[in-house]
Design a protein around this motif. Structure first.
Motif, short mmCIF file in Angstrom:
data_model
loop_
_atom_site.label_atom_id
_atom_site.label_comp_id
_atom_site.label_asym_id
_atom_site.label_seq_id
_atom_site.Cartn_x
_atom_site.Cartn_y
_atom_site.Cartn_z
N ASN A 58 33.84 34.94 38.06
CA ASN A 58 33.72 35.07 36.70
C ASN A 58 33.71 33.81 36.16
O ASN A 58 34.56 33.09 36.33
CB ASN A 58 34.66 36.40 36.05
CG ASN A 58 34.39 37.47 36.56
OD1 ASN A 58 35.45 38.40 37.08
ND2 ASN A 58 33.40 38.26 36.21
N SER A 89 30.25 37.68 33.40
CA SER A 89 29.26 37.45 34.35
C SER A 89 28.75 36.05 34.64
O SER A 89 28.91 35.67 35.76
CB SER A 89 28.22 38.55 34.51
OG SER A 89 28.35 39.67 34.91
N ILE A 236 32.61 43.67 35.90
CA ILE A 236 32.16 42.47 35.39
C ILE A 236 31.64 41.65 36.52
O ILE A 236 32.25 40.80 37.29
CB ILE A 236 33.03 41.31 34.41
CG1 ILE A 236 33.70 42.40 33.13
CG2 ILE A 236 32.19 40.38 33.94
CD1 ILE A 236 34.62 41.41 32.49
N PRO A 237 30.44 42.05 37.02
CA PRO A 237 29.90 41.39 38.18
C PRO A 237 29.98 40.00 38.11
O PRO A 237 29.54 39.38 37.01
CB PRO A 237 28.53 41.96 38.11
CG PRO A 237 28.38 42.94 37.09
CD PRO A 237 29.40 42.97 36.24
N ALA A 238 30.49 39.48 39.28
CA ALA A 238 30.54 37.92 39.28
C ALA A 238 29.96 37.32 40.44
O ALA A 238 29.60 38.19 41.38
CB ALA A 238 32.25 37.85 39.62
#
Lengths: 639, 329
Positions: A58, A89, A236-238
């Motif tokens: 992130n 992201s 929270i897409p990382a």
């Protein structure tokens, strides 16, 4: 303010403890805060959260919330100590606007954040509930009152029995709550618990296995508690970078820069918020053969560094506003005698003792024009954590090439903010050359100024044939004291020419956004992330806004005026004082412009507007957006 | 401990220096100024110690005293008021191979630079300090200094100074890590030379207070001492100064004093009449700050790189295997 980037703010849902499997809501970014009384470990908790999120891939930016006192009274509104972490992201370049989720160890510190307007309306609050059963009825009443008021105002308040839960694992929950909270946050943000365990190993690495184990248990317990009792979960897409990244704050980056620059001596005197750079250096510098000298005062620290530089080993002195004021006379000596020197100013709120732990860009003018007489020095301002690192290497190089003082202007915001950046690849070119001990050619003079560039070849003690007495008095090319008018002018001219010579090597900084438009926002230093984020938002609204960020302020690269002329309006945004035209007696004839605006107006003759804030808080992108929208409404063309 | 490369120069042939090798410009001090005697003595010390001029460094602050580096043919650093000590410390820390001398005055050292003076004693870096003490500000034209006697009429104390004089010897002897304290007077040059020579040979912060006449502003200040040798107390010892027979004929007021005895040194330091001249204290055992701080390792680029990479390793987030494979593909 994050609406454009946030998929779900999570506002409005009622908390109902459930055991159902929760689906994690995907978010573009979130801002989370952990706040407590001083000494309860909120900062360590938040830094760990940030480190874990960074390891997940992130983007992060941390902002420390520091009370001015070491031990402010417990449970006080002013005593809030903690940290705010913005996770995204994508790469995160600043602290953002209001907080989405806050964990508070008592209701008073929470109140402090509410009153400061730092929390998003309706945000989620995880609040330690032990106060509800406190033996002091006044505390019970105060707690209940705040909880009710916040719930009435629409905040989502989740009461968490932190103390009670931690007591099942440790005897002194005051020393363990933070890791329990870290576990909760790992759960809420779907972070890898294994990374949490590793992080604890890293923090307590120097202690015994028992301490690590006990903290890992607290972490697990926090995770479990959140899993069982909270009905929300985020993700929270990382994307993990394909390159190795390092995660440090600005002061550590500066210290790493000192290491990598080949400098050998750092002379300092303790001062907030600069000292942590020297703390880190004190720990590691000797491992590369360097020395941190804690001098008896700021003046001595500067003079010590000058002595070392003069003797052939370019040195650095690290300080903050009040310390820099004290060093100014010695800085003037380095300018006059043309001794290389790197001065790092981690700016804080001023004047006087001001706000030691708070951010301000109040020292630009003293950096450029400080010391008496005409004392030209180079002023550069890093605008990110990565910049903090590289600017020191650049500063050392310029200092030695031009025999000049180079001031590096960081600030309290960069000092404590963490942001990952690509791991530097060490280069031997960064290092200082060995001390020149070769004989000086016959007839060579210590101040044989180049007529075009003003540059000299300095003689270092030990060089046969180079013996001369350096002096802070006006001197001729032989370094002899010389008071005659022509000589004095010759020295002034050549010392000034060096700035122009450096300026000729600088590139015009790039414009962020379109090269022309309605409004150009100009900034320097730590505000870059916030300004560029604001520009992105404003452009998304269809506004023709761009920005320009200056790294070199003295000398200033060419082409700035030409860039400005392609915009209908130009506004400087910076974190220092300027008068507001809304004040009754302020008008164009007495308005005091912000520091960079003043310099730019003088240099470019463009009618530049300014907006500045010196509240001690990092400037928020939302605030910049609001100002730009409002100033664009009034429109107007320049000149 | 390894030596810096600059210390490793091999002398291929024996060099011998004469006084001219150390004599810079023509001194611009007033005739009869005690500074001239100090200059002559230190130039003799340089010659007799055969110091290489390019390896010799005179650092000063501001004031009449601080003009001295200009009259040497060595490297000189004529800096700013009161800050000679920290500049000299920085030089010594960066370059332990240089011989560092400091020239300072009673205003420069005991007033504006007093904080640095105290700490310079604590650091005990290997340098030779000459405190040119004429009890008055000369360059700024006769103002009272911290060492001015009580009642001195000057431009800033027209009705007489109100404060008792500061005693630089007592102050220096009161600071932890003091390692060499001596007092000389400009009117006995032979002893001044011997003291400076001993000061140079002492490894540590050698502090020599030199009582020095100012013919311009305090012409009569030291008359009683000049006219009556009994008012000067010469300190001698087998580990200190040996007084020549010739000198003993004039200066008969002598006392054996063991420079290792700090308690007695402090008593002697506070004597005003007779005025003690000689080595009050010497302790070669006090460690020098530069020795304590200097890294044991040579700073090669490889060494710096290794240390730097090791620090980065602690804060690095490595890409996972997948990402690396992707990149390779």
């Amino acid at each position: 303010m994050n609406d454009t980037l946030t998929a779900d703010s999570g506002v409005g849902r009622k908390t109902s403890p459930t055991r159902e499997t929760k689906k994690a809501v995907a978010l573009a970014e979130h801002i989370v805060e952990v706040i407590s009384d001083s000494g309860e470990g909120a900062q360590r908790c938040g830094q760990s959260l940030a480190a874990i999120a960074a390891r997940m891939g992130n983007g992060i930016w941390t902002t420390e919330i520091i009370p001015a006192e070491i031990q402010p009274p417990a449970r006080s509104v002013a005593g809030a100590s903690g940290i705010r972490i913005r996770m995204g992201s994508r790469r995160v370049t600043n602290g953002g606007d209001e907080t989405d989720v806050v964990v508070a160890f008592n209701e008073q510190v929470l109140l402090g954040r509410v009153q400061a307007g730092e929390l998003k309306q309706g945000c989620t609050i995880l609040l330690e509930s032990m106060w509800r059963e406190h033996r002091d009825p006044k505390i019970v009443a105060s707690y209940a009152k705040v909880v009710d008021a916040l719930a009435n105002d629409g905040y989502r308040v989740c009461e968490v029995p932190l103390e009670r839960e931690c007591l099942t694992l440790v005897s002194d929950p005051r020393r363990g709550k933070n890791m329990f909270v870290l576990g909760m946050l790992c759960n809420i943000y779907s972070l890898d618990l294994k990374l949490g365990h590793e992080q604890i190993g890293r923090i307590f690495g120097k202690k015994d296995e028992k301490v690590i184990k006990s903290n890992q248990q607290l972490l697990d317990a926090g995770w479990q508690w959140a899993e069982r009792n909270l009905d929300f979960k985020y993700r929270i897409p990382a994307t993990r970078s394909a390159e190795p990244q390092i995660v440090v704050n600005g002061n550590t980056a500066i210290a790493l820069g000192v290491l990598a620059s080949g400098m050998e001596i750092c002379a300092m005197y303790p001062i907030t918020p600069a000292t942590s750079a020297s703390h880190f250096l004190s720990d590691v510098f000797e491992r590369v053969g360097g020395i941190v000298h804690q001098a008896e005062d700021e003046i001595a620290a500067c003079a010590f560094a000058i002595g070392a530089s003069y003797a052939g080993k370019c040195a650095v002195t690290i300080s903050s506003g009040p310390g820099i004021s004290l060093k100014q006379e010695a800085i003037g000596l380095a300018v006059m005698a043309e001794i290389p020197l790197v001065v790092v100013n981690v700016q804080r709120g001023g004047p006087s003792t001001g706000q030691p732990t708070k951010v301000e860009q109040g020292d630009l003018l003293q950096a450029c024009f400080g010391s008496h007489g005409d004392a030209p020095k180079v002023v550069i301002a890093p605008s990110s954590i990565e910049d903090c690192f590289y600017s020191i290497i650049t500063a050392r190089k310029i200092a030695e090439t031009f025999n000049m003082v180079v001031v590096v202007l960081s600030d309290a915001s960069l000092a404590t903010a963490q942001q990952p950046f690509p791991r530097p690849r060490f280069s031997e070119d960064w290092l200082a050359p060995p001390v020149d001990q070769s004989p000086v050619p016959e007839g060579a003079k210590p101040y044989d100024w180049d007529p075009v560039t003003g540059l000299i070849r300095r003689f270092v003690p030990g060089q046969p044939g180079g013996m001369h007495t350096l002096t802070g008095l006006a001197h001729d090319r032989l370094s002899h004291v010389a008071y005659d008018p022509a000589n004095n002018e010759e020295g002034l001219r050549h010392r000034s020419l060096k700035l122009a010579a450096l300026q000729k090597t600088l590139k015009t900084p790039p414009v962020f956004g379109d090269p022309e438009g309605d409004m150009l926002v100009v900034g320097w230093g730590s505000t870059k992330g916030a300004i560029e984020e604001a520009v992105e938002r404003l452009r998304a609204e269809g506004r023709k806004v761009s920005s320009l960020h200056l790294q070199f302020i003295q000398p200033m690269p060419s082409g700035i005026r030409e860039i400005m002329q392609r915009f209908r309006q130009v506004i400087v945004v910076e974190a220092n004082w300027s008068d507001s035209l809304e004040d009754q007696i302020i008008d164009e004839s007495n308005r005091r412009y912000s520091a960079l605006a003043m310099i730019l107006r003088a240099r470019t003759l463009v009618d530049i507007d300014c907006w500045s804030e010196a509240r001690g808080q990092p400037i928020k992108p939302g605030a910049i957006c609001a100002v730009v929208r409002e100033r664009m409404k009034h429109g107007g063309t320049q000149q | 401990m390894t030596m810096p490369a600059t210390q490793c120069l091999i002398r291929l042939h024996q060099e011998h220096h004469s006084l001219e090798d150390y004599q810079g410009g023509v001194p611009r001090w007033c005739s009869g100024c005690g500074d001239n005697a100090i200059l002559a003595a230190i130039q003799r010390v340089c010659r007799d110690e055969d110091l290489r001029p390019e390896k010799t460094m005179f650092v000063s602050g501001i004031g009449c005293s601080s003009r001295l580096p200009h009259y040497m043919k060595t490297y000189g650093f004529h800096g700013i008021h009161g800050r000679a000590f920290p500049v000299a410390e920085g030089i010594k820390m960066a370059r332990p191979d240089l011989h560092v001398f400091v020239n300072t005055g009673d205003g420069d050292c005991c007033s504006i630079g007093a904080a640095h003076w105290i700490h310079a004693i604590r650091y005990n870096m290997n340098m030779t300090v000459m405190l040119h003490d004429n009890h008055v500000y000369g360059l700024t034209k006769k103002q009272a200094s911290p060492t001015s006697p009580l009642g001195l009429k000057s431009n800033t104390t027209p009705r007489g100074s109100q404060l008792a004089a500061l005693n630089p010897l007592s102050v220096t002897l009161g600071v932890q890590n003091v390692s060499f304290v001596a007092q000389a007077v400009d009117w006995v040059p032979e002893v001044m030379y011997d003291i400076m020579s001993a000061a140079f040979r002492h490894r540590g912060f050698s502090f020599v207070r030199i009582i020095q006449r100012c013919p311009e502003f305090l012409p009569k200040m030291f008359e009683p001492w000049l006219h009556d040798p009994q008012k000067t107390l010469l300190l001698s010892h087998k580990d200190g100064l040996q007084i020549s027979a010739g000198l003993s004929k004039t200066y008969r007021n002598q006392q054996e004093h063991d420079p290792s005895n700090i308690d007695r040194a402090r008593e002697i330091a506070s004597l005003e009449d007779p005025l003690p001249v000689g080595i009050l204290y010497r302790n070669p055992q006090v460690p020098c700050y530069e020795d304590l701080r200097h890294p044991a390792q040579m700073r090669t680029p490889e060494f710096i790189r290794a240390g730097f990479e090791a620090e980065l390793d602690k804060v690095t987030v490595w890409p996972d295997q997948d990402a690396q494979t992707q990149r390779a593909a």
